[in-house]
Write a protein that holds these residues in place. Structure first.
Motif, PDB file in Angstrom:
ATOM      1  N   LEU A 247       0.841  -1.255  -0.194  1.00  0.00           N
ATOM      2  CA  LEU A 247       0.071   0.116   0.001  1.00  0.00           C
ATOM      3  C   LEU A 247       0.821   1.317  -0.162  1.00  0.00           C
ATOM      4  O   LEU A 247       0.427   2.242  -0.411  1.00  0.00           O
ATOM      5  N   VAL A 248       1.814   1.438   0.879  1.00  0.00           N
ATOM      6  CA  VAL A 248       2.909   2.479   0.798  1.00  0.00           C
ATOM      7  C   VAL A 248       3.283   2.785  -0.544  1.00  0.00           C
ATOM      8  O   VAL A 248       3.365   4.031  -1.003  1.00  0.00           O
ATOM      9  N   ASN A 249       3.882   1.690  -1.302  1.00  0.00           N
ATOM     10  CA  ASN A 249       4.613   1.943  -2.486  1.00  0.00           C
ATOM     11  C   ASN A 249       3.480   2.127  -3.635  1.00  0.00           C
ATOM     12  O   ASN A 249       3.735   3.116  -4.380  1.00  0.00           O
ATOM     13  N   ALA A 250       2.299   1.639  -3.367  1.00  0.00           N
ATOM     14  CA  ALA A 250       1.217   2.114  -4.245  1.00  0.00           C
ATOM     15  C   ALA A 250       0.770   3.569  -4.194  1.00  0.00           C
ATOM     16  O   ALA A 250       0.596   4.166  -5.185  1.00  0.00           O
ATOM     17  N   MET A 251       0.833   4.200  -2.768  1.00  0.00           N
ATOM     18  CA  MET A 251       0.373   5.348  -2.791  1.00  0.00           C
ATOM     19  C   MET A 251       1.367   6.423  -3.228  1.00  0.00           C
ATOM     20  O   MET A 251       1.290   7.559  -3.750  1.00  0.00           O
ATOM     21  N   ARG A 252       2.673   6.052  -3.015  1.00  0.00           N
ATOM     22  CA  ARG A 252       3.871   6.866  -3.407  1.00  0.00           C
ATOM     23  C   ARG A 252       3.652   6.928  -4.921  1.00  0.00           C
ATOM     24  O   ARG A 252       3.875   8.068  -5.463  1.00  0.00           O
ATOM     25  N   GLN A 266       7.346   4.976 -17.622  1.00  0.00           N
ATOM     26  CA  GLN A 266       8.518   5.799 -16.873  1.00  0.00           C
ATOM     27  C   GLN A 266       8.085   5.734 -15.688  1.00  0.00           C
ATOM     28  O   GLN A 266       8.940   6.511 -14.474  1.00  0.00           O
ATOM     29  N   GLY A 267       7.162   4.961 -15.055  1.00  0.00           N
ATOM     30  CA  GLY A 267       6.751   4.993 -13.409  1.00  0.00           C
ATOM     31  C   GLY A 267       8.003   4.487 -12.746  1.00  0.00           C
ATOM     32  O   GLY A 267       8.326   3.217 -12.992  1.00  0.00           O
ATOM     33  N   VAL A 268       8.627   5.168 -11.564  1.00  0.00           N
ATOM     34  CA  VAL A 268       9.533   4.262 -10.790  1.00  0.00           C
ATOM     35  C   VAL A 268       8.971   2.989  -9.894  1.00  0.00           C
ATOM     36  O   VAL A 268       9.640   2.314 -10.137  1.00  0.00           O
ATOM     37  N   GLN A 269       8.048   3.532  -9.363  1.00  0.00           N
ATOM     38  CA  GLN A 269       7.321   2.572  -8.660  1.00  0.00           C
ATOM     39  C   GLN A 269       6.689   1.363  -9.447  1.00  0.00           C
ATOM     40  O   GLN A 269       6.963   0.055  -9.289  1.00  0.00           O
ATOM     41  N   THR A 270       6.090   1.791 -10.648  1.00  0.00           N
ATOM     42  CA  THR A 270       5.583   0.764 -11.674  1.00  0.00           C
ATOM     43  C   THR A 270       6.757  -0.293 -12.077  1.00  0.00           C
ATOM     44  O   THR A 270       6.658  -1.469 -12.411  1.00  0.00           O
ATOM     45  N   GLN A 271       7.888   0.481 -12.705  1.00  0.00           N
ATOM     46  CA  GLN A 271       8.809  -0.083 -13.304  1.00  0.00           C
ATOM     47  C   GLN A 271       9.994  -0.800 -12.423  1.00  0.00           C
ATOM     48  O   GLN A 271      10.838  -1.520 -12.892  1.00  0.00           O
ATOM     49  N   SER A 272       9.810  -0.687 -11.159  1.00  0.00           N
ATOM     50  CA  SER A 272      11.029  -1.172 -10.120  1.00  0.00           C
ATOM     51  C   SER A 272      10.670  -2.470  -9.406  1.00  0.00           C
ATOM     52  O   SER A 272      11.132  -2.730  -8.550  1.00  0.00           O
ATOM     53  N   ASP A 273       9.543  -2.975  -9.882  1.00  0.00           N
ATOM     54  CA  ASP A 273       9.090  -4.190  -8.872  1.00  0.00           C
ATOM     55  C   ASP A 273       8.816  -4.044  -7.488  1.00  0.00           C
ATOM     56  O   ASP A 273       9.022  -4.923  -6.748  1.00  0.00           O
ATOM     57  N   ARG A 274       8.596  -2.758  -7.153  1.00  0.00           N
ATOM     58  CA  ARG A 274       8.188  -2.802  -5.668  1.00  0.00           C
ATOM     59  C   ARG A 274       6.901  -3.128  -5.389  1.00  0.00           C
ATOM     60  O   ARG A 274       6.602  -2.876  -4.183  1.00  0.00           O
ATOM     61  N   ILE A 275       6.019  -2.873  -6.255  1.00  0.00           N
ATOM     62  CA  ILE A 275       4.472  -3.471  -6.171  1.00  0.00           C
ATOM     63  C   ILE A 275       4.072  -4.880  -6.484  1.00  0.00           C
ATOM     64  O   ILE A 275       4.008  -4.909  -7.569  1.00  0.00           O
ATOM     65  N   PRO A 276       4.073  -5.917  -5.641  1.00  0.00           N
ATOM     66  CA  PRO A 276       3.710  -7.376  -6.209  1.00  0.00           C
ATOM     67  C   PRO A 276       2.215  -7.153  -6.781  1.00  0.00           C
ATOM     68  O   PRO A 276       1.322  -6.458  -6.461  1.00  0.00           O
TER      69      PRO A 276
END
Length: 394
Positions: A247-252, A266-276
């Motif tokens: 949730l934290v990474n999704a909101m970020r 180009q999304g940092v969170q989207t492309q970094s595998d931080r959101i399962p």
């Protein structure tokens, strides 16, 4: 006097266009969010989603070709099939246990999620029951209203508890949403609906009291992983190293999208595998981060227009059975859209609900396309009259 139109003239092309827009958004978001999982073939999930869309369109057209009035003849068998499949998931070797829950049936070449199809079977069963009861009742009184509520509960609770047992709280809440929406459309007295609503509030209050004063009993009602999700929802930053991480990474990600977004791929969170599972349950994060407030607004407005068209179809249908079918589908889709988007921005606890027509997935997409087929079916078989009276619409 009847205003004659052919079947093709009766098709709601606005509804089809809105569905096409959602399909396009889905493919863009899945491509961006899932490419990280298959570096050798970034289109892996997109190609599979296209196949599911094609199959879904075939299913939708097939449902459209059958006079929805015939669904009455199959309501009980379909409901029985749905309950049987849920029992097989829970009590047979065919049930597949994955990620802490048992929701799938292993059929060899493919796996299916019976709870998805149970949603449609339940809508048809409840619509048939409500049609029989409300169309034939002579007087509207408290007793007849209580009979309607009792029958809705009797039909809805078995799949609700079987799905809750898997455990799948999200889909169980969808079942409850379908029941509530169809009860609302049945014309049951407001005081009964208010009592049911207060009963739900009282149940939630009791769970909070048990959590604070008798945790041992509470833990027998609420599974540990469900409680972790609640903790992660109430204070995600306190638990960002564990059950608040997603949730934290999704909101970020959504917050960093601002007005215009960071750009496609180009999304940092989207492309970094931080959101399962970002290409399924959390796909709204892709849209919010890479397309920003504008992209998210376009998606939400598209949903709003889609639901508006459905409500118009329900209100203009001069067949009670058709009205109940459409209202059930509205309850099915509206709750899923609200819950999925709300959970990615911290307004609701995280559940395993897909975003309709957007998230990657076969069973959920087929269910939603089947639901759209029912909506279009009701629309093309609704006869419109230039001078319609109450008697002519019965």
């Amino acid at each position: 006097m009847e205003e004659r139109k052919t079947g093709f003239q009766q098709i709601d092309y606005t509804l089809l266009f809105l569905l096409f827009v959602l399909m396009c958004i889905s493919l863009l978001a899945i491509y961006s969010g899932s490419g990280q999982y298959f570096s050798n073939d970034p289109t892996y999930y997109v190609k599979r989603q296209v196949i599911w869309f094609v199959v879904g369109i075939v299913v939708m057209v097939g449902v459209m070709l059958i006079d929805y009035d015939l669904f009455k003849n199959f309501s009980i068998p379909l409901y029985g099939i749905g309950i049987t499949l849920l029992l097989l998931v829970a009590y047979s070797p065919l049930g597949v246990f994955r990620n802490g829950s048992q929701r799938w049936l292993d059929l060899g070449p493919a796996e299916i999620q019976p709870s998805e199809f149970m949603k449609i079977f339940l809508i048809i069963a409840l619509a048939h029951m409500l049609y029989r009861v409300t169309a034939n009742r002579v007087t509207k009184d408290l007793k007849s209203d209580l009979i309607i509520v009792g029958q809705v509960v009797a039909i809805g609770l078995p799949p609700f508890f079987l799905i809750l047992r898997q455990p799948d709280l999200g889909t169980a809440l969808v079942i409850a949403s379908i029941m509530g929406t169809m009860l609302l459309m049945s014309g049951v007295a407001w005081r009964i609906l208010l009592f049911l609503g207060l009963s739900v509030v009282a149940g939630i209050t009791s769970l909070v009291w048990l959590h604070n004063h008798n945790f041992e009993l509470f833990s027998k009602i609420i599974a540990s992983h469900q409680l972790d999700r609640i903790y992660g929802w109430l204070d995600p930053y306190e638990h960002q190293g564990s059950f608040g991480y997603q949730l934290v990474n999704a909101m970020r990600g959504i917050g960093s999208g601002q007005l215009h977004g960071s750009g496609f791929m180009q999304g940092v969170q989207t492309q970094s595998d931080r959101i399962p599972e970002i290409h399924t349950d959390f796909i709204f994060t892709v849209i919010g981060e890479e397309f920003g407030f504008i992209g998210a607004t376009i998606l939400i407005v598209t949903y709003f227009l889609l639901f508006y068209r459905m409500i118009i179809i329900a209100l203009t249908c001069n067949n009670l059975f058709g009205t109940y079918l459409v209202s059930g589908v509205i309850g099915l889709l509206v709750f899923q859209v609200f819950q999925n988007i709300a959970m990615t921005i911290g307004l609701m606890p995280i559940t395993g609900l897909a975003l309709p027509f957007i998230s990657y997935g076969g069973s959920a997409l087929l269910t939603n396309m089947l639901a759209m087929g029912i909506i279009l079916n009701v629309n093309i078989r609704t006869r419109h009259y230039m001078f319609e009276t109450e008697e002519s619409s019965m």
